[in-house]
Motif scaffolding. Structure first.
Motif, PDB file in Angstrom:
ATOM      1  N   MET A   1       0.845  -1.134   0.054  1.00 51.92           N
ATOM      2  CA  MET A   1      -0.046   0.106   0.061  1.00 51.92           C
ATOM      3  C   MET A   1       0.958   1.290   0.070  1.00 51.92           C
ATOM      4  O   MET A   1       1.901   1.249   0.640  1.00 51.92           O
ATOM      5  N   ALA A   2       0.548   2.060  -0.726  1.00 49.69           N
ATOM      6  CA  ALA A   2       1.522   3.274  -1.043  1.00 49.69           C
ATOM      7  C   ALA A   2       1.412   4.197   0.019  1.00 49.69           C
ATOM      8  O   ALA A   2       0.239   4.473   0.819  1.00 49.69           O
ATOM      9  N   PRO A   3       2.456   4.471   0.577  1.00 47.65           N
ATOM     10  CA  PRO A   3       2.517   5.555   1.917  1.00 47.65           C
ATOM     11  C   PRO A   3       1.603   6.776   1.927  1.00 47.65           C
ATOM     12  O   PRO A   3       1.496   6.985   0.841  1.00 47.65           O
ATOM     13  N   ASP A   4       0.913   6.784   3.071  1.00 46.74           N
ATOM     14  CA  ASP A   4       0.063   8.077   2.702  1.00 46.74           C
ATOM     15  C   ASP A   4       0.812   9.384   2.968  1.00 46.74           C
ATOM     16  O   ASP A   4       1.424   9.649   4.089  1.00 46.74           O
ATOM     17  N   THR A   5       0.937  10.202   1.794  1.00 45.21           N
ATOM     18  CA  THR A   5       1.416  11.413   1.738  1.00 45.21           C
ATOM     19  C   THR A   5       0.772  12.491   2.400  1.00 45.21           C
ATOM     20  O   THR A   5       0.941  13.775   2.053  1.00 45.21           O
ATOM     21  N   GLY A   6      -0.229  12.096   3.276  1.00 46.96           N
ATOM     22  CA  GLY A   6      -0.964  13.465   3.943  1.00 46.96           C
ATOM     23  C   GLY A   6      -1.943  14.132   3.066  1.00 46.96           C
ATOM     24  O   GLY A   6      -1.893  13.647   1.857  1.00 46.96           O
ATOM     25  N   PRO A   7      -2.721  15.116   3.546  1.00 48.89           N
ATOM     26  CA  PRO A   7      -3.793  15.505   2.610  1.00 48.89           C
ATOM     27  C   PRO A   7      -3.422  16.070   1.411  1.00 48.89           C
ATOM     28  O   PRO A   7      -2.425  16.968   1.272  1.00 48.89           O
ATOM     29  N   PRO A   8      -3.802  15.494   0.321  1.00 50.32           N
ATOM     30  CA  PRO A   8      -3.697  16.112  -1.117  1.00 50.32           C
ATOM     31  C   PRO A   8      -3.982  17.568  -1.413  1.00 50.32           C
ATOM     32  O   PRO A   8      -4.960  18.087  -0.427  1.00 50.32           O
ATOM     33  N   ASP A   9      -3.788  18.338  -2.384  1.00 46.16           N
ATOM     34  CA  ASP A   9      -4.568  19.526  -2.655  1.00 46.16           C
ATOM     35  C   ASP A   9      -6.099  19.325  -3.025  1.00 46.16           C
ATOM     36  O   ASP A   9      -6.170  18.192  -4.144  1.00 46.16           O
ATOM     37  N   ALA A  10      -7.054  19.405  -1.888  1.00 41.59           N
ATOM     38  CA  ALA A  10      -8.310  18.998  -2.442  1.00 41.59           C
ATOM     39  C   ALA A  10      -8.939  19.269  -3.944  1.00 41.59           C
ATOM     40  O   ALA A  10      -9.428  18.261  -4.627  1.00 41.59           O
ATOM     41  N   ALA A  11      -8.505  20.580  -4.470  1.00 43.72           N
ATOM     42  CA  ALA A  11      -8.892  20.744  -5.853  1.00 43.72           C
ATOM     43  C   ALA A  11      -8.318  19.846  -6.706  1.00 43.72           C
ATOM     44  O   ALA A  11      -9.192  19.178  -7.684  1.00 43.72           O
ATOM     45  N   LEU A  12      -7.126  19.803  -6.755  1.00 46.90           N
ATOM     46  CA  LEU A  12      -6.368  18.804  -7.543  1.00 46.90           C
ATOM     47  C   LEU A  12      -6.909  17.408  -7.412  1.00 46.90           C
ATOM     48  O   LEU A  12      -7.165  16.897  -8.346  1.00 46.90           O
ATOM     49  N   GLY A  13      -6.975  16.868  -6.320  1.00 47.74           N
ATOM     50  CA  GLY A  13      -7.493  15.638  -5.876  1.00 47.74           C
ATOM     51  C   GLY A  13      -8.865  15.390  -6.721  1.00 47.74           C
ATOM     52  O   GLY A  13      -8.999  14.380  -7.244  1.00 47.74           O
ATOM     53  N   LEU A  14      -9.874  16.356  -6.541  1.00 46.37           N
ATOM     54  CA  LEU A  14     -11.052  15.962  -7.082  1.00 46.37           C
ATOM     55  C   LEU A  14     -10.893  16.144  -8.529  1.00 46.37           C
ATOM     56  O   LEU A  14     -11.621  15.238  -9.015  1.00 46.37           O
ATOM     57  N   THR A  15     -10.418  17.049  -9.159  1.00 42.14           N
ATOM     58  CA  THR A  15     -10.102  17.217 -10.525  1.00 42.14           C
ATOM     59  C   THR A  15      -9.569  15.711 -11.001  1.00 42.14           C
ATOM     60  O   THR A  15     -10.076  15.163 -12.227  1.00 42.14           O
ATOM     61  N   ALA A  16      -8.704  15.282 -10.616  1.00 44.47           N
ATOM     62  CA  ALA A  16      -8.011  13.906 -11.115  1.00 44.47           C
ATOM     63  C   ALA A  16      -9.159  12.933 -10.730  1.00 44.47           C
ATOM     64  O   ALA A  16      -9.289  11.965 -11.622  1.00 44.47           O
ATOM     65  N   LEU A  17      -9.986  12.950  -9.658  1.00 48.56           N
ATOM     66  CA  LEU A  17     -10.791  11.850  -9.388  1.00 48.56           C
ATOM     67  C   LEU A  17     -11.984  12.110 -10.310  1.00 48.56           C
ATOM     68  O   LEU A  17     -12.447  10.965 -11.030  1.00 48.56           O
ATOM     69  N   GLU A  18     -12.269  13.396 -10.791  1.00 49.88           N
ATOM     70  CA  GLU A  18     -13.403  13.460 -11.972  1.00 49.88           C
ATOM     71  C   GLU A  18     -12.891  12.713 -13.195  1.00 49.88           C
ATOM     72  O   GLU A  18     -13.754  12.115 -14.026  1.00 49.88           O
ATOM     73  N   GLU A  19     -11.864  13.043 -13.424  1.00 48.06           N
ATOM     74  CA  GLU A  19     -11.131  12.374 -14.539  1.00 48.06           C
ATOM     75  C   GLU A  19     -11.100  10.736 -14.640  1.00 48.06           C
ATOM     76  O   GLU A  19     -11.551  10.232 -15.489  1.00 48.06           O
ATOM     77  N   GLN A  20     -10.791  10.273 -13.489  1.00 47.50           N
ATOM     78  CA  GLN A  20     -10.988   8.831 -13.128  1.00 47.50           C
ATOM     79  C   GLN A  20     -12.774   8.247 -13.469  1.00 47.50           C
ATOM     80  O   GLN A  20     -12.542   7.310 -14.011  1.00 47.50           O
ATOM     81  N   VAL A  21     -13.299   9.168 -12.955  1.00 48.58           N
ATOM     82  CA  VAL A  21     -14.825   8.709 -12.873  1.00 48.58           C
ATOM     83  C   VAL A  21     -15.089   8.728 -14.467  1.00 48.58           C
ATOM     84  O   VAL A  21     -15.685   7.580 -15.081  1.00 48.58           O
ATOM     85  N   ARG A  22     -14.840   9.590 -15.439  1.00 51.53           N
ATOM     86  CA  ARG A  22     -14.876   9.823 -16.747  1.00 51.53           C
ATOM     87  C   ARG A  22     -14.397   8.358 -17.270  1.00 51.53           C
ATOM     88  O   ARG A  22     -15.087   7.562 -17.994  1.00 51.53           O
ATOM     89  N   ARG A  23     -13.150   8.054 -16.906  1.00 51.40           N
ATOM     90  CA  ARG A  23     -12.624   6.773 -17.797  1.00 51.40           C
ATOM     91  C   ARG A  23     -13.249   5.562 -17.221  1.00 51.40           C
ATOM     92  O   ARG A  23     -13.761   4.627 -17.911  1.00 51.40           O
ATOM     93  N   ASP A  24     -13.596   5.582 -16.084  1.00 52.17           N
ATOM     94  CA  ASP A  24     -14.402   4.355 -15.272  1.00 52.17           C
ATOM     95  C   ASP A  24     -15.556   4.180 -15.926  1.00 52.17           C
ATOM     96  O   ASP A  24     -15.999   3.072 -16.498  1.00 52.17           O
ATOM     97  N   LEU A  25     -16.457   5.110 -16.188  1.00 59.84           N
ATOM     98  CA  LEU A  25     -17.802   5.079 -16.749  1.00 59.84           C
ATOM     99  C   LEU A  25     -17.700   4.855 -18.363  1.00 59.84           C
ATOM    100  O   LEU A  25     -18.410   4.227 -18.793  1.00 59.84           O
TER     101      LEU A  25
END
Ligand code: FAD
Length: 480
Positions: A1-25
């Protein structure tokens, strides 16, 4: 399991997640072909979903996965005020554990955990006990945005009437009333959506409106209770939430009254959070569905541990058991509450008395409810197993559709689906809760899609017979 590098940049994190959502869907979007005709201007929607809470949002997402795009979700609340979470839910966090899924339709990047971790990191998720109400609301609003769901707020359904297309919905929008045509309608109007929040007649008759509230009222001003004596009727989670909120607002005392002689402490829902029950209950014979729900709904849910502790820690809190209210009078110096445990005096009353199931109380169902079958119409319980509360529950079909009380009188009812707590006796944990969503939502979508397809079977068959796309040409084949 990747070490937890602490809280990400929320906006960046969400943008990346939304890109992942588009890919998954994209990966999961088979079958791609639309199968329902485009909506004609002013033509009927294939499905109108009433209520943009967790259920309405999840249902719209599920329909879109099956390429049912000609849909509309309406909600009488303004944007961001849907459901109880930021209106009248007065607990600090959800009562349910954070790992429940359902609105995500099994897509990991759409889960509340993925959404949370993308903004705050894994460690923060691990550290979080339960999801705060505000956060759950924000997650639902995110789902709505990232899935581009067609929601119209400030649009209240007033009446459903049968129509040639299916139904004519009369709605009140900003600027007046209007009519919407729909082939199918899903009612996910809240936990109380098959009845009404309940204030005992004794209280309504004895007290002026400014001396009592129901726990579901979004506008209770708790600051009013500073230094005052409050009486809360009921011992469920919401009753305790009101008591705690009043004590935190400086109420001098809160007496919480229950008819039971001891506080109910066993949470049957926890025992039943198993795939077997959550998927299998709806297919059980009537007798067994009746027996299970007779036990569960008579027992009721206790308040969560943290809610009881939040309340009991206040010196001004008193629990009064074995204390049904026998009489109630308004005197100069307060409200006199007569119980077998003696007479108590309060300045204000809050009813933590839940809701009743009774379709005749639904404004939008005034035309249709006389024709809707209830369990009283369909299931005669064995002697000794009668339960009047259960008998009022609608007797729903496998796709959460209403059934006709009298065959052939109101056939359109097969196109009206109920996804509120009123579905519990027929379908198990489903509408009006989170723990059954994962298993109940697919059954509802199956019912809707099968209904839409079946209703146009001739067209689909004709299209099949007319389908002439050849897989290959004979040009390059030497035929002897
Ligand atoms: C205080 C409280 C706390 C709860 N906590 C939990 C919990 O922790 N865990 C859990 O599993 N369950 C919980 N529940 C039960 C359940 O999960 C919630 O009731 C949840 O809100 C149900 O979601 P829903 O989408 O069915 O209804 P809601 O979220 O209530 O959404 C229904 C929507 O329908 C709209 N609506 C109603 N009538 C009309 C109309 N005529 N026209 C247009 N729109 C209309 C309303 O404005 C509302 O936005 C709780 C319930 C309450 C009341």
């Amino acid at each position: 399991m990747a070490p937890d590098t602490g809280p990400p940049d929320a906006a960046l994190g969400l943008t990346a997640l939304e890109e992942q959502v588009r890919r998954d869907l994209g990966f999961l979007s088979y079958p791609f072909k639309p199968w329902l005709p485009e909506r004609t201007v002013g033509g009927p929607y294939d499905v109108v979903i009433v209520g943009a809470g967790q259920a309405g949002i999840s249902i719209a997402a599920g329909l879109k996965r099956d390429k049912v795009d000609n849909i509309l979700v309406i909600d009488r609340a303004s944007y961001g005020q849907e459901g109880p979470w930021v209106t009248f839910a007065r607990m600090l966090t959800l009562r349910s554990p954070k790992y429940l899924t359902g609105p995500d339709w099994g897509v990991p990047s759409l889960t509340v955990r993925a959404w949370y971790e993308a903004q705050h990191g894994r460690a923060a998720w691990d550290a979080m006990e339960k999801i705060p109400n505000r956060m759950w609301q924000d997650y639902l609003l995110w789902l709505r945005r990232v899935l581009a769901l067609p929601v119209e707020n400030d649009c209240r359904l007033d009446e459903i009437a049968p129509d040639s297309d299916g139904f004519r919905l009369t709605v009140s929008r900003t600027g007046g009333t209007a009519e919407i045509a729909a082939r199918k309608v899903v009612l996910c109007t809240g936990i109380e959506g098959a009845g009404r929040w309940h204030v005992p007649d004794r209280i309504r008759d004895a007290l002026p409106k400014d001396r009592y509230d129901h726990a579901s009222a979004p506008d209770i001003d708790f600051a009013r209770f500073k230094g005052r004596r409050l009486a809360v009727l009921g011992a469920g989670a919401s009753a305790f939430d009101q008591a705690a909120t009043a004590l935190e607002a400086g109420a001098a005392s809160v007496h919480l009254f229950t008819r039971r002689h001891d506080l109910h402490k066993v949470q049957p829902y926890k025992h039943l959070e198993k795939a077997g029950f959550l998927r299998g209950f709806a297919a059980l014979p009537d007798l067994w569905r009746w027996r299970f729900m007779d036990h569960i709904l008579t027992l009721r849910e206790p308040a969560p541990k943290e809610t009881v502790e939040r309340t009991a820690r206040h010196p001004g809190f008193r629990l009064v058991t074995g204390a049904p209210w026998e009489n109630l009078t308004l005197k100069e110096d307060g409200i006199r509450i007569g119980t077998p445990k003696g007479t108590f005096t309060a300045d204000h009353v809050i009813c933590g008395t839940g809701f009743v199931i009774d379709l005749s109380l639904r404004p939008e169902l005034q035309i249709l409810h006389p024709h809707i079958a209830t369990w009283a119409d369909r299931f005669p319980p064995p002697a000794g197993e009668e339960n009047g509360m259960l008998a009022a529950y609608p007797y729903l079909g496998p796709g959460f559709e209403f059934q006709e009380r009298e065959e052939g009188v109101m056939p359109c009812l097969r196109n009206l689906h109920l996804f509120t707590f009123g579905a519990t006796l027929s379908q198990g944990f489903s509408g009006g809760g989170m723990n059954g969503l994962k298993f109940a939502l697919p059954r509802l979508i199956d019912g809707i899609v099968c209904g839409l397809y079946g209703a146009e079977v001739e067209r689909h068959y004709r299209e099949l017979l007319d389908y002439r796309v050849e897989e290959f040409s004979m040009d390059s084949i030497e035929v002897v």
